[in-house]
Design a protein around this motif. Structure first.
Motif, PDB file in Angstrom:
ATOM      1  N   GLU A 422     -28.246 -12.149  47.311  1.00 49.27           N
ATOM      2  CA  GLU A 422     -27.557 -13.304  47.991  1.00 49.27           C
ATOM      3  C   GLU A 422     -26.320 -13.923  47.498  1.00 49.27           C
ATOM      4  O   GLU A 422     -25.621 -14.629  48.238  1.00 49.27           O
ATOM      5  N   ASP A 423     -25.977 -13.607  46.164  1.00 51.93           N
ATOM      6  CA  ASP A 423     -24.900 -14.198  45.424  1.00 51.93           C
ATOM      7  C   ASP A 423     -23.468 -13.632  45.456  1.00 51.93           C
ATOM      8  O   ASP A 423     -22.616 -14.113  45.171  1.00 51.93           O
ATOM      9  N   HIS A 424     -23.338 -12.524  46.151  1.00 49.96           N
ATOM     10  CA  HIS A 424     -22.065 -11.748  46.507  1.00 49.96           C
ATOM     11  C   HIS A 424     -22.114 -10.863  47.582  1.00 49.96           C
ATOM     12  O   HIS A 424     -22.930 -10.355  48.078  1.00 49.96           O
ATOM     13  N   LEU A 425     -20.822 -10.532  47.925  1.00 50.38           N
ATOM     14  CA  LEU A 425     -20.382  -9.751  48.959  1.00 50.38           C
ATOM     15  C   LEU A 425     -19.695  -8.468  48.559  1.00 50.38           C
ATOM     16  O   LEU A 425     -19.164  -8.448  47.554  1.00 50.38           O
ATOM     17  N   TYR A 426     -19.680  -7.566  49.442  1.00 54.81           N
ATOM     18  CA  TYR A 426     -18.754  -6.381  49.155  1.00 54.81           C
ATOM     19  C   TYR A 426     -17.496  -6.438  50.239  1.00 54.81           C
ATOM     20  O   TYR A 426     -17.831  -6.783  51.380  1.00 54.81           O
ATOM     21  N   VAL A 427     -16.377  -6.082  49.725  1.00 59.29           N
ATOM     22  CA  VAL A 427     -15.345  -6.215  50.484  1.00 59.29           C
ATOM     23  C   VAL A 427     -14.562  -4.520  50.647  1.00 59.29           C
ATOM     24  O   VAL A 427     -14.248  -4.244  49.727  1.00 59.29           O
ATOM     25  N   CYS A 428     -14.583  -4.103  51.944  1.00 58.51           N
ATOM     26  CA  CYS A 428     -13.608  -2.806  52.069  1.00 58.51           C
ATOM     27  C   CYS A 428     -12.387  -3.011  52.927  1.00 58.51           C
ATOM     28  O   CYS A 428     -12.271  -3.974  53.769  1.00 58.51           O
ATOM     29  N   ASP A 429     -11.573  -2.033  52.823  1.00 55.20           N
ATOM     30  CA  ASP A 429     -10.423  -2.236  53.693  1.00 55.20           C
ATOM     31  C   ASP A 429     -10.848  -1.713  54.910  1.00 55.20           C
ATOM     32  O   ASP A 429     -12.052  -1.232  55.304  1.00 55.20           O
ATOM     33  N   ASN A 430     -10.010  -1.856  55.990  1.00 56.47           N
ATOM     34  CA  ASN A 430      -9.943  -1.256  57.461  1.00 56.47           C
ATOM     35  C   ASN A 430     -10.283   0.131  57.502  1.00 56.47           C
ATOM     36  O   ASN A 430     -10.541   0.694  58.866  1.00 56.47           O
ATOM     37  N   ASN A 431     -10.432   1.030  56.315  1.00 50.77           N
ATOM     38  CA  ASN A 431     -10.533   2.459  56.326  1.00 50.77           C
ATOM     39  C   ASN A 431     -11.958   2.586  55.535  1.00 50.77           C
ATOM     40  O   ASN A 431     -12.483   3.661  55.588  1.00 50.77           O
ATOM     41  N   GLY A 432     -12.544   1.400  55.168  1.00 46.98           N
ATOM     42  CA  GLY A 432     -14.005   1.478  54.656  1.00 46.98           C
ATOM     43  C   GLY A 432     -13.890   2.004  53.324  1.00 46.98           C
ATOM     44  O   GLY A 432     -14.988   2.418  52.275  1.00 46.98           O
ATOM     45  N   ASN A 433     -12.704   1.817  52.655  1.00 46.78           N
ATOM     46  CA  ASN A 433     -12.540   1.965  51.062  1.00 46.78           C
ATOM     47  C   ASN A 433     -12.979   0.703  50.325  1.00 46.78           C
ATOM     48  O   ASN A 433     -12.375  -0.402  50.728  1.00 46.78           O
ATOM     49  N   PHE A 434     -13.596   0.861  49.470  1.00 52.74           N
ATOM     50  CA  PHE A 434     -14.159  -0.416  48.554  1.00 52.74           C
ATOM     51  C   PHE A 434     -13.218  -1.119  47.848  1.00 52.74           C
ATOM     52  O   PHE A 434     -12.048  -0.425  47.216  1.00 52.74           O
ATOM     53  N   LYS A 435     -13.016  -2.545  48.052  1.00 53.24           N
ATOM     54  CA  LYS A 435     -11.832  -3.195  47.563  1.00 53.24           C
ATOM     55  C   LYS A 435     -12.168  -3.935  46.329  1.00 53.24           C
ATOM     56  O   LYS A 435     -11.666  -3.996  45.180  1.00 53.24           O
ATOM     57  N   CYS A 436     -13.283  -4.748  46.608  1.00 53.74           N
ATOM     58  CA  CYS A 436     -13.849  -5.940  45.551  1.00 53.74           C
ATOM     59  C   CYS A 436     -15.244  -6.355  45.791  1.00 53.74           C
ATOM     60  O   CYS A 436     -15.787  -6.196  46.855  1.00 53.74           O
TER      61      CYS A 436
END
Length: 573
Positions: A422-436
């Motif tokens: 619950e304490d963090h999220l995953y962020v990907c770019d618009n091509n589905g590549n992991f960012k942070c």
């Protein structure tokens, strides 16, 4: 030839609503007084009767005049239609419209009847040739005068509420008949008339007493119900007219709401549960609003989203496709989700999450079971607005079995939340590549609950999270900045069932299920919060609280089902 049944029904459906002869003289209250006051009472009775007669004549003359001009215009229009020579194709159309009139004349005389007939006339108007133009102009002048007189009657505060509702009905009917050759103009006028009708304090008080109950609701119950029925049916008929003849679907988001007499609550006439509407109409036939659909096929979809055309996309967990539901109720396959290119040894393939971006690209996260590695693998499939696959991407950073939510911000970044973390999220770019990773802030005043779920993102790229002790007792919405800082906490009374963002109003909207009843009527509420946490409340009276509710945005759609085994209801908002 055009059948005169349409116009005859236009008159007959209105006739019984123009003059209400049920008024009683206030002087009758004196009839049980002392006999020594007989002469004084006679004088008072005579004076009151005289005043009453004058008031009735003055206050209702515009209403009567409007009706008279409406009759005149219809008679002239009927003459033009009857004498016009039509092609064989037009004769076929006329026969079809005649069949429609025969069907309608068997229905109850509701306030929508006059509008339904006016709608049907628009087909025949297009067939008039030049020899009938003079009569058509004359008819339109009569309709214009009828509308003007009805407007004066509507603005007359001396009239009773039923009379002013009748004046609104005459305004709408006259406007449609006057503008049959330009139905968009007619639709704009009708919306204005509805807005003015809904703004009457008496209308708000009527709906408040009907839906909220209380001691006062027991008085004049039948007449109040008739007023509620008249206002709703007028809205339904106008919705039908706009949907069929203005060239576009009704913008129900901007539809005039009815402001209740207490607090900042409103009721949207097109959002009332169809079961409640059927109860109000007491089994009479009525035209339901165009934005409500009853479906037997969506079958407890666990994933939902809506595109910018107002269509609902969804999928059940074990489906290998995404379906799309139109406002007409038609259900089609939007896209098929195939086996991932990368080989996983395992037959389990579940739809885990569904999202959509500002360009109507659809993002589907599929969970695969990889037996060789004893783990779950998540794969992102992206489809364009037509359902064509664009690419797939294995989300290698997701391996834990957990419910998944995802959303796409205006920059195209894909935000993914595993509910177990619950304490963090995953962020990907618009091509589905992991960012942070995006860590969510906690502080001494508030900690994340045992149930936290990603709800939506705003056009300022803020992230809204639903939070509570369990998924059945969510009572907070946490709003974070794009870098994970807690910006504000929205606490609500009741159980949060869904959260959306309305980009047209820049407000966060929260669907709340109230455990307490809305008067005698159970209800949901949609709470709209602006940046300053000022809130508006839209009440959704229902027949009974459901066992299944979903709320999704862009634009919003409310899905609910009252009990297992019954149809699902979809309200396109």
């Amino acid at each position: 030839m055009w059948s005169p049944l349409i116009i005859e029904y236009l008159i007959s459906s209105t006739l019984g609503l123009v003059l209400d002869k049920a008024r009683k003289s206030a002087a009758e209250k004196l009839k049980d007084g002392d006999t020594t006051d007989e002469k004084l009472r006679d004088v008072i009775v005579a004076d009151l009767n005289d005043i009453k007669t004058k008031i009735d004549a003055l206050s209702r003359k515009d209403l009567r005049s409007s009706y008279s001009f409406l009759q005149e215009g219809v008679a002239t229009l009927n003459l033009a239609l009857d004498e016009d020579e039509q092609t064989s194709k037009n004769e076929t159309n006329g026969a079809q419209n005649s069949d429609r009139s025969s069907r309608i004349t068997t229905e109850s005389e509701s306030a929508s009847g006059v509008l339904n007939e006016a709608i049907a006339l628009s087909h025949a108007i297009q067939t008039l040739n030049n020899t009938s133009n003079g009569r058509l102009v004359s008819a339109k002048e009569s309709f214009k005068t009828a509308r003007e007189d009805a407007t004066r009657a509507f603005c007359n505060e001396a009239l009773s509420l039923p009379d002013r509702i009748m004046a609104a009905k005459l305004r709408v009917a006259s406007k449609i008949l006057e503008c049959l050759q330009d139905t968009k103009v007619a639709a704009v006028g009708c919306m204005l008339f509805l807005e003015e009708l809904h703004s009457l304090p008496a209308v708000g008080e009527t709906f408040s007493k009907h839906f909220k109950g209380g001691i006062k609701s027991l008085v004049y119950k039948d007449s109040r119900l008739e007023n509620v029925r008249s206002v709703l049916s007028l809205n339904f008929a106008t919705s039908e007219f706009v949907a069929r003849f203005s060239g576009e679907l009704p913008n129900v988001r901007n539809w005039p709401r009815i402001h209740l007499s207490t607090r900042s609550e409103t009721i949207h006439p097109l959002f009332v549960d169809l079961d409640v509407v059927m109860e109000i109409f007491d089994m009479e036939k009525f035209q339901p609003p165009e934005n409500q659909v009853i479906s037997t096929e969506i079958d407890s979809w666990n994933c939902h989203c809506t595109n910018h055309q107002g269509q609902l996309l969804g999928s059940y967990e074990f489906d290998k496709h995404v379906s799309i539901l139109n406002r007409s109720g038609q259900l089609n396959t939007f896209c098929h989700v195939r086996q991932a290119t990368e080989n996983f040894e395992g037959n389990s393939q579940n739809v885990a999450a569904l999202a959509i971006d500002r360009y109507d690209n659809v993002f589907v996260i599929i969970k695969f079971e990889d037996c060789t590695g004893n783990k779950y693998v998540y794969v992102l499939f992206v489809f364009d607005s037509s359902g064509n696959e664009k690419y797939e991407r294995v989300l290698k950073f997701l391996e834990t079995f957990s419910p998944v939510k995802c959303a796409v911000d205006n920059d195209g970044d894909i935000i993914i939340h595993l509910q177990c973390r619950e304490d963090h999220l995953y962020v990907c770019d618009n091509n589905g590549n992991f960012k942070c990773y995006l860590s969510l802030e906690q502080n001494a005043d508030y900690e994340l609950g045992s149930f936290t779920s990603l709800a939506c993102v705003t056009d300022q790229k803020e992230i809204a999270m639903m939070c509570g002790t369990t998924n059945t007792s969510v009572d907070k919405v946490l709003v974070y900045t794009k870098d994970g800082k807690l910006k504000r906490t929205i606490k609500v009374k009741g159980s949060v069932q869904g959260v959306t963002y309305n980009d047209s109003t820049s407000k966060i909207e929260i669907l709340v299920r109230k455990e307490s009843i809305f008067g005698k009527r159970q209800s949901y509420s949609i709470l709209s919060y602006n940046e300053n946490d000022e809130v508006e409340c839209l009440c959704l009276p229902v027949h009974r609280l459901g066992w299944y509710e979903k709320f999704c945005s862009c634009p919003a759609v409310f899905i609910y089902c009252n009990s297992p085994g019954t149809d699902f209801k979809v309200i396109f908002m």
